[in-house]
Design a protein around this motif. Structure first.
Motif, PDB file in Angstrom:
ATOM      1  N   SER A  80       0.931  -1.211   0.200  1.00 35.81           N
ATOM      2  CA  SER A  80      -0.015   0.349   0.053  1.00 35.81           C
ATOM      3  C   SER A  80       0.827   1.064   0.016  1.00 35.81           C
ATOM      4  O   SER A  80       2.232   1.187   0.440  1.00 35.81           O
ATOM      5  N   ALA A  81       0.192   2.319  -0.474  1.00 36.16           N
ATOM      6  CA  ALA A  81       0.939   3.626  -0.421  1.00 36.16           C
ATOM      7  C   ALA A  81       0.006   4.765  -0.382  1.00 36.16           C
ATOM      8  O   ALA A  81      -1.165   4.483  -0.443  1.00 36.16           O
ATOM      9  N   ASN A  82       0.494   6.090  -0.634  1.00 42.53           N
ATOM     10  CA  ASN A  82      -0.272   7.101  -1.028  1.00 42.53           C
ATOM     11  C   ASN A  82       0.285   7.803  -2.200  1.00 42.53           C
ATOM     12  O   ASN A  82       1.397   8.001  -2.465  1.00 42.53           O
ATOM     13  N   ARG A  83      -0.649   8.033  -3.132  1.00 40.70           N
ATOM     14  CA  ARG A  83      -0.410   8.653  -4.380  1.00 40.70           C
ATOM     15  C   ARG A  83       0.242  10.033  -4.154  1.00 40.70           C
ATOM     16  O   ARG A  83      -0.457  10.650  -3.387  1.00 40.70           O
ATOM     17  N   LEU A  84       1.136  10.408  -4.825  1.00 43.07           N
ATOM     18  CA  LEU A  84       1.926  11.617  -4.495  1.00 43.07           C
ATOM     19  C   LEU A  84       0.904  12.761  -5.144  1.00 43.07           C
ATOM     20  O   LEU A  84       1.006  13.790  -4.592  1.00 43.07           O
ATOM     21  N   SER A  85       0.323  12.609  -6.203  1.00 44.75           N
ATOM     22  CA  SER A  85      -0.421  13.679  -6.753  1.00 44.75           C
ATOM     23  C   SER A  85      -1.555  14.218  -6.031  1.00 44.75           C
ATOM     24  O   SER A  85      -2.195  15.164  -5.949  1.00 44.75           O
ATOM     25  N   ASP A  86      -2.129  13.312  -5.062  1.00 43.54           N
ATOM     26  CA  ASP A  86      -3.700  13.516  -4.433  1.00 43.54           C
ATOM     27  C   ASP A  86      -3.511  12.866  -2.982  1.00 43.54           C
ATOM     28  O   ASP A  86      -4.520  13.398  -2.256  1.00 43.54           O
ATOM     29  N   GLY A  87      -2.552  12.263  -2.548  1.00 41.66           N
ATOM     30  CA  GLY A  87      -2.720  11.719  -1.281  1.00 41.66           C
ATOM     31  C   GLY A  87      -3.584  10.626  -0.914  1.00 41.66           C
ATOM     32  O   GLY A  87      -3.504   9.968   0.097  1.00 41.66           O
ATOM     33  N   MET A  88      -4.375  10.076  -2.075  1.00 42.29           N
ATOM     34  CA  MET A  88      -5.301   8.913  -1.626  1.00 42.29           C
ATOM     35  C   MET A  88      -4.408   7.643  -1.462  1.00 42.29           C
ATOM     36  O   MET A  88      -3.335   7.464  -2.213  1.00 42.29           O
ATOM     37  N   SER A  89      -4.865   6.738  -0.839  1.00 49.44           N
ATOM     38  CA  SER A  89      -4.578   5.202  -0.465  1.00 49.44           C
ATOM     39  C   SER A  89      -4.614   4.686  -1.580  1.00 49.44           C
ATOM     40  O   SER A  89      -5.603   4.753  -2.529  1.00 49.44           O
ATOM     41  N   VAL A  90      -3.526   4.022  -2.106  1.00 47.51           N
ATOM     42  CA  VAL A  90      -3.828   2.894  -3.497  1.00 47.51           C
ATOM     43  C   VAL A  90      -2.968   1.745  -3.019  1.00 47.51           C
ATOM     44  O   VAL A  90      -1.998   1.654  -2.140  1.00 47.51           O
ATOM     45  N   TRP A  91      -3.020   0.747  -3.842  1.00 46.29           N
ATOM     46  CA  TRP A  91      -2.310  -0.442  -3.713  1.00 46.29           C
ATOM     47  C   TRP A  91      -1.890  -1.083  -4.916  1.00 46.29           C
ATOM     48  O   TRP A  91      -2.536  -0.793  -5.976  1.00 46.29           O
ATOM     49  N   ARG A 142      -7.070  -0.957   7.818  1.00 47.53           N
ATOM     50  CA  ARG A 142      -8.629  -0.871   7.567  1.00 47.53           C
ATOM     51  C   ARG A 142      -9.149   0.644   7.582  1.00 47.53           C
ATOM     52  O   ARG A 142     -10.171   0.737   6.708  1.00 47.53           O
ATOM     53  N   ILE A 143      -8.688   1.430   8.174  1.00 49.10           N
ATOM     54  CA  ILE A 143      -9.269   2.790   8.081  1.00 49.10           C
ATOM     55  C   ILE A 143      -8.915   3.492   6.750  1.00 49.10           C
ATOM     56  O   ILE A 143      -9.807   4.082   5.909  1.00 49.10           O
ATOM     57  N   ARG A 144      -7.422   3.237   6.447  1.00 49.48           N
ATOM     58  CA  ARG A 144      -7.014   3.667   5.026  1.00 49.48           C
ATOM     59  C   ARG A 144      -7.750   3.093   3.853  1.00 49.48           C
ATOM     60  O   ARG A 144      -7.865   3.781   3.102  1.00 49.48           O
ATOM     61  N   LEU A 145      -8.207   1.750   4.235  1.00 49.48           N
ATOM     62  CA  LEU A 145      -9.228   0.974   3.031  1.00 49.48           C
ATOM     63  C   LEU A 145     -10.632   1.925   2.745  1.00 49.48           C
ATOM     64  O   LEU A 145     -11.024   1.868   1.730  1.00 49.48           O
ATOM     65  N   SER A 146     -11.005   2.349   3.872  1.00 46.28           N
ATOM     66  CA  SER A 146     -12.263   3.218   4.047  1.00 46.28           C
ATOM     67  C   SER A 146     -12.410   4.399   3.278  1.00 46.28           C
ATOM     68  O   SER A 146     -13.351   5.018   3.019  1.00 46.28           O
ATOM     69  N   GLY A 147     -11.125   4.889   3.195  1.00 42.29           N
ATOM     70  CA  GLY A 147     -11.058   6.354   2.507  1.00 42.29           C
ATOM     71  C   GLY A 147     -10.825   7.282   3.510  1.00 42.29           C
ATOM     72  O   GLY A 147     -10.612   7.086   4.996  1.00 42.29           O
ATOM     73  N   PRO A 148     -10.580   8.657   3.199  1.00 47.50           N
ATOM     74  CA  PRO A 148     -10.303   9.756   3.991  1.00 47.50           C
ATOM     75  C   PRO A 148     -11.258   9.696   5.307  1.00 47.50           C
ATOM     76  O   PRO A 148     -12.431   9.497   4.899  1.00 47.50           O
ATOM     77  N   THR A 149     -10.971   9.947   6.369  1.00 43.82           N
ATOM     78  CA  THR A 149     -11.672  10.249   7.509  1.00 43.82           C
ATOM     79  C   THR A 149     -12.169  11.617   7.667  1.00 43.82           C
ATOM     80  O   THR A 149     -13.136  11.850   8.884  1.00 43.82           O
ATOM     81  N   ILE A 150     -11.739  12.687   6.814  1.00 42.87           N
ATOM     82  CA  ILE A 150     -12.373  13.913   7.133  1.00 42.87           C
ATOM     83  C   ILE A 150     -12.812  14.304   5.706  1.00 42.87           C
ATOM     84  O   ILE A 150     -12.292  13.744   4.534  1.00 42.87           O
ATOM     85  N   THR A 151     -13.765  15.127   5.323  1.00 41.22           N
ATOM     86  CA  THR A 151     -13.754  15.910   4.182  1.00 41.22           C
ATOM     87  C   THR A 151     -13.048  16.824   3.833  1.00 41.22           C
ATOM     88  O   THR A 151     -12.587  17.695   4.443  1.00 41.22           O
ATOM     89  N   PRO A 152     -12.263  16.831   2.576  1.00 40.41           N
ATOM     90  CA  PRO A 152     -11.439  17.901   2.286  1.00 40.41           C
ATOM     91  C   PRO A 152     -12.304  19.007   2.369  1.00 40.41           C
ATOM     92  O   PRO A 152     -13.205  19.199   1.577  1.00 40.41           O
ATOM     93  N   VAL A 153     -11.532  20.191   2.470  1.00 37.51           N
ATOM     94  CA  VAL A 153     -11.941  21.487   2.369  1.00 37.51           C
ATOM     95  C   VAL A 153     -11.490  22.177   1.230  1.00 37.51           C
ATOM     96  O   VAL A 153     -10.400  22.098   0.948  1.00 37.51           O
ATOM     97  N   VAL A 154     -12.299  22.798   0.492  1.00 34.97           N
ATOM     98  CA  VAL A 154     -12.135  23.412  -0.673  1.00 34.97           C
ATOM     99  C   VAL A 154     -12.274  24.824  -0.406  1.00 34.97           C
ATOM    100  O   VAL A 154     -13.274  25.586  -0.001  1.00 34.97           O
TER     101      VAL A 154
END
Length: 99
Positions: A7-18, A80-92
């Motif tokens: 697993s890792a985090n994509r550098l372009s957007d920080g999202m969890s990837v496998w 397991r938390i990372r698999l579920s996606g971000p735990t906060i809503t990104p602020v624009v």
């Protein structure tokens, strides 16, 4: 049986990837490349190091997962938390341009 995936985090957007079986970084653990023996674990580590050097991903981790049928479940709570996606809503934030 416990196996490992990368697993890792994509550098372009920080999202969890496998790392997927086709060699690409996937947004889902489904289809992740499984390492069942030491040689496969070493190959995953090498792929992660190469992807890091290419500035594709950061925070690369070999994680333990359990197989239940065709589903993969991370052993550690963190994963397991990372698999579920971000735990906060990104602020624009919108910036006004003074004219």
């Amino acid at each position: 049986m416990t196996v490992k995936v990368l697993s890792a985090n994509r550098l372009s957007d920080g999202m969890s990837v496998w790392l997927a079986a086709d060699g690409h970084w996937a947004n889902s653990i489904r289809g992740a490349l499984l390492a069942r023996h030491p040689e496969a674990v070493a190959a995953l580590e090498a792929a992660g190091q190469q992807a890091s050097r290419s500035d594709e991903v950061v925070d690369i981790n070999l994680i333990d997962v359990e197989e239940h049928g065709d589903q993969l479940f991370p052993v550690r709570l963190r994963e397991r938390i990372r698999l579920s996606g971000p735990t906060i809503t990104p602020v624009v934030r919108l910036h006004s341009v003074a004219g």
